[in-house]
Design a protein around this motif. Structure first.
Motif, mmCIF file in Angstrom:
data_model
loop_
_atom_site.group_PDB
_atom_site.id
_atom_site.type_symbol
_atom_site.label_atom_id
_atom_site.label_comp_id
_atom_site.label_asym_id
_atom_site.label_seq_id
_atom_site.Cartn_x
_atom_site.Cartn_y
_atom_site.Cartn_z
ATOM 1 N N GLY A 15 0.801 -1.214 0.000
ATOM 2 C CA GLY A 15 0.000 0.000 0.000
ATOM 3 C C GLY A 15 0.833 1.263 0.000
ATOM 4 N N ARG A 16 2.012 1.197 0.587
ATOM 5 C CA ARG A 16 2.882 2.377 0.674
ATOM 6 C C ARG A 16 3.804 2.533 -0.527
ATOM 7 N NH1 ARG A 16 7.192 1.895 5.227
ATOM 8 N NH2 ARG A 16 8.217 0.748 3.532
ATOM 9 N N ASP A 17 4.410 1.420 -0.959
ATOM 10 C CA ASP A 17 5.457 1.478 -1.985
ATOM 11 C C ASP A 17 5.036 0.937 -3.345
ATOM 12 O OD1 ASP A 17 7.116 2.414 0.076
ATOM 13 O OD2 ASP A 17 7.722 0.381 0.611
ATOM 14 N N GLY A 18 3.853 0.351 -3.421
ATOM 15 C CA GLY A 18 3.458 -0.322 -4.655
ATOM 16 C C GLY A 18 3.865 -1.783 -4.592
ATOM 17 N N ILE A 19 3.298 -2.594 -5.452
ATOM 18 C CA ILE A 19 3.558 -4.034 -5.415
ATOM 19 C C ILE A 19 4.877 -4.379 -6.096
ATOM 20 C CG2 ILE A 19 2.615 -6.300 -5.968
ATOM 21 C CD1 ILE A 19 -0.132 -4.706 -6.259
ATOM 22 N N LYS A 20 5.115 -3.799 -7.244
ATOM 23 C CA LYS A 20 6.316 -4.103 -8.014
ATOM 24 C C LYS A 20 7.582 -3.719 -7.258
ATOM 25 C CE LYS A 20 8.403 -3.489 -12.578
ATOM 26 N NZ LYS A 20 8.331 -2.786 -13.884
ATOM 27 N N ASN A 21 7.523 -2.637 -6.490
ATOM 28 C CA ASN A 21 8.706 -2.133 -5.787
ATOM 29 C C ASN A 21 9.053 -2.924 -4.534
ATOM 30 O OD1 ASN A 21 9.166 -0.066 -7.631
ATOM 31 N ND2 ASN A 21 7.832 1.369 -6.533
ATOM 32 N N VAL A 22 8.186 -3.841 -4.134
ATOM 33 C CA VAL A 22 8.437 -4.639 -2.929
ATOM 34 C C VAL A 22 8.814 -6.056 -3.349
ATOM 35 C CG1 VAL A 22 7.465 -5.555 -0.793
ATOM 36 C CG2 VAL A 22 6.815 -3.268 -1.577
ATOM 37 N N SER A 23 10.042 -6.427 -3.118
ATOM 38 C CA SER A 23 10.497 -7.780 -3.454
ATOM 39 C C SER A 23 10.210 -8.727 -2.298
ATOM 40 C CB SER A 23 11.998 -7.778 -3.757
ATOM 41 O OG SER A 23 12.729 -7.507 -2.568
ATOM 42 N N MET A 24 10.307 -9.999 -2.563
ATOM 43 C CA MET A 24 10.131 -10.991 -1.501
ATOM 44 C C MET A 24 11.235 -10.856 -0.465
ATOM 45 S SD MET A 24 7.348 -12.572 -2.247
ATOM 46 C CE MET A 24 7.121 -14.299 -1.838
ATOM 47 N N ASP A 25 12.421 -10.452 -0.921
ATOM 48 C CA ASP A 25 13.525 -10.204 0.015
ATOM 49 C C ASP A 25 13.190 -9.038 0.937
ATOM 50 O OD1 ASP A 25 15.423 -12.203 -0.703
ATOM 51 O OD2 ASP A 25 15.908 -11.072 -2.510
ATOM 52 N N ASP A 26 12.599 -7.985 0.361
ATOM 53 C CA ASP A 26 12.203 -6.829 1.168
ATOM 54 C C ASP A 26 11.201 -7.228 2.235
ATOM 55 O OD1 ASP A 26 13.760 -5.090 -0.367
ATOM 56 O OD2 ASP A 26 12.122 -4.679 -1.764
ATOM 57 N N LEU A 27 10.217 -8.006 1.829
ATOM 58 C CA LEU A 27 9.180 -8.442 2.758
ATOM 59 C C LEU A 27 9.760 -9.314 3.863
ATOM 60 C CD1 LEU A 27 6.230 -8.629 3.594
ATOM 61 C CD2 LEU A 27 5.926 -10.466 1.911
ATOM 62 N N ALA A 28 10.609 -10.252 3.473
ATOM 63 C CA ALA A 28 11.224 -11.147 4.459
ATOM 64 C C ALA A 28 12.084 -10.360 5.444
ATOM 65 C CB ALA A 28 12.063 -12.206 3.746
ATOM 66 N N SER A 29 12.877 -9.438 4.920
ATOM 67 C CA SER A 29 13.759 -8.629 5.765
ATOM 68 C C SER A 29 12.967 -7.790 6.764
ATOM 69 C CB SER A 29 14.631 -7.727 4.897
ATOM 70 O OG SER A 29 15.442 -6.892 5.689
ATOM 71 N N SER A 30 11.871 -7.213 6.300
ATOM 72 C CA SER A 30 11.065 -6.357 7.178
ATOM 73 C C SER A 30 10.408 -7.152 8.302
ATOM 74 C CB SER A 30 9.987 -5.634 6.363
ATOM 75 O OG SER A 30 9.018 -6.548 5.876
ATOM 76 N N LEU A 31 10.234 -8.457 8.081
ATOM 77 C CA LEU A 31 9.631 -9.321 9.088
ATOM 78 C C LEU A 31 10.667 -10.038 9.948
ATOM 79 C CD1 LEU A 31 6.843 -10.864 6.851
ATOM 80 C CD2 LEU A 31 6.424 -9.595 8.958
ATOM 81 N N GLY A 32 11.924 -9.967 9.531
ATOM 82 C CA GLY A 32 12.975 -10.654 10.264
ATOM 83 C C GLY A 32 12.921 -12.156 10.079
ATOM 84 N N ILE A 33 12.456 -12.594 8.899
ATOM 85 C CA ILE A 33 12.400 -14.021 8.602
ATOM 86 C C ILE A 33 13.076 -14.277 7.261
ATOM 87 C CG2 ILE A 33 10.262 -14.362 9.902
ATOM 88 C CD1 ILE A 33 8.726 -14.296 7.295
ATOM 89 N N SER A 34 13.234 -15.536 6.907
ATOM 90 C CA SER A 34 13.859 -15.866 5.622
ATOM 91 C C SER A 34 12.808 -15.867 4.507
ATOM 92 C CB SER A 34 14.517 -17.248 5.686
ATOM 93 O OG SER A 34 13.536 -18.261 5.812
ATOM 94 N N LYS A 35 13.285 -15.672 3.280
ATOM 95 C CA LYS A 35 12.382 -15.731 2.135
ATOM 96 C C LYS A 35 11.783 -17.133 2.004
ATOM 97 C CE LYS A 35 14.185 -15.200 -1.988
ATOM 98 N NZ LYS A 35 14.769 -14.557 -3.196
#
Length: 205
Positions: A15-35
Motif C-alpha cells: 500500500g505504501r510502496d506499490g507491489i512491483k517495488n516490494v520484493s520478496m527479500d524486502d518483505l522477508a527482511s522487514s519481518l525478520g524471517i527468511s524468504k
C-alpha cells in the motif's frame, strides 16, 4: 500466526510502496524471517496479494455490517462509517496502478466486488428513500455510478499525498464523503448530518 503477520506486513508495504517495488527479500527482511519461510506459506507474490485483498475485504465488510446494524438510520450509519475510515491509511496511487498493470485477474475481481457492493448500496438507498432520509427524485443507478466515480477519484487523489501529510488527508476524506452524503439527503437527513458534525471534537460549527 505467521501467515497473518506476513499478510499484515505485505499490506502495509504494498500500500505504501506499490507491489512491483516490494520484493520478496524486502518483505522477508522487514519481518525478520527468511524468504524460504514466506514461500512455505505462500506460492508467490501474487498469492500474497490475493490474501491481502481478501483480508482487507473481509475487514471492511465486517466493520460496515456492524456499524449499519447498530445505527438508527442510514444517515447515522454512513456518518459513522465515514468517521471510522477517516483515519484509515489508504493505499497509495501506485498500488492501484500496479494492480491494474500487472495483476489483471485480481483487478477484475476488485471490479466484480465493487459491483456486488453497488447492489448493497442500492438496497440501502431504497431504505433511506422510504424513510425520507434520501431524496426521492434520485435516479438510483445514476447516483451509484456517480458515487463509484467519485470514490475512485477520491482514492487516487488521497493516494498522491505522502504519509507526512496524513492529517491533511483525514480532513479531505471527511469533507468529500460528508458532502457527497449531503448532496443526496433530504432536509431530514441534512439535519442529522449537521448535528453529527457539530458534535465532533474541534468542530467549527
Amino acid at each position: 500466526m505467521l501467515r497473518e503477520r506476513i499478510i499484515q506486513q505485505a499490506t502495509l508495504l504494498f500500500g505504501r510502496d506499490g507491489i512491483k517495488n516490494v520484493s520478496m527479500d524486502d518483505l522477508a527482511s522487514s519481518l525478520g524471517i527468511s524468504k524460504r519461510t514466506i514461500y512455505m506459506n505462500f506460492k508467490n507474490k501474487e498469492d500474497i496479494l490475493k490474501n491481502c485483498i481478501h483480508v482487507y475485504r473481509e475487514n471492511i465488510s465486517c466493520t460496515m455490517n456492524e456499524i449499519m446494524g447498530q445505527s438508527e438510520n442510514i444517515i447515522c450509519g454512513c456518518l459513522q462509517i465515514i468517521n471510522h475510515y477517516k483515519y484509515v491509511r489508504l493505499p497509495a496511487a501506485i498500488f492501484w496502478e500496479d494492480v491494474y498493470k500487472y495483476y489483471p485477474e485480481i483487478y477484475q475481481s476488485i471490479v466484480e466486488d465493487a459491483e456486488k457492493s453497488s447492489v448493497c448500496l442500492k438496497r440501502l438507498l431504497k431504505e433511506g428513500i422510504e424513510d425520507n432520509y434520501i431524496r426521492k427524485n434520485l435516479s438510483l443507478d445514476e447516483t451509484i455510478s456517480r458515487l463509484d466515480i467519485s470514490t475512485f477519484i477520491f482514492i487516487f487523489i488521497t493516494g498522491m499525498y505522502s504519509v507526512s501529510s496524513f492529517l491533511l488527508r483525514t480532513d479531505l476524506i471527511f469533507n468529500i464523503m460528508t458532502n457527497m452524503l449531503r448532496g443526496i439527503s433530504t432536509d431530514k437527513g441534512i439535519e442529522i448530518i449537521d448535528k453529527y458534525i457539530a458534535s465532533l471534537p474541534n468542530s467549527n460549527n
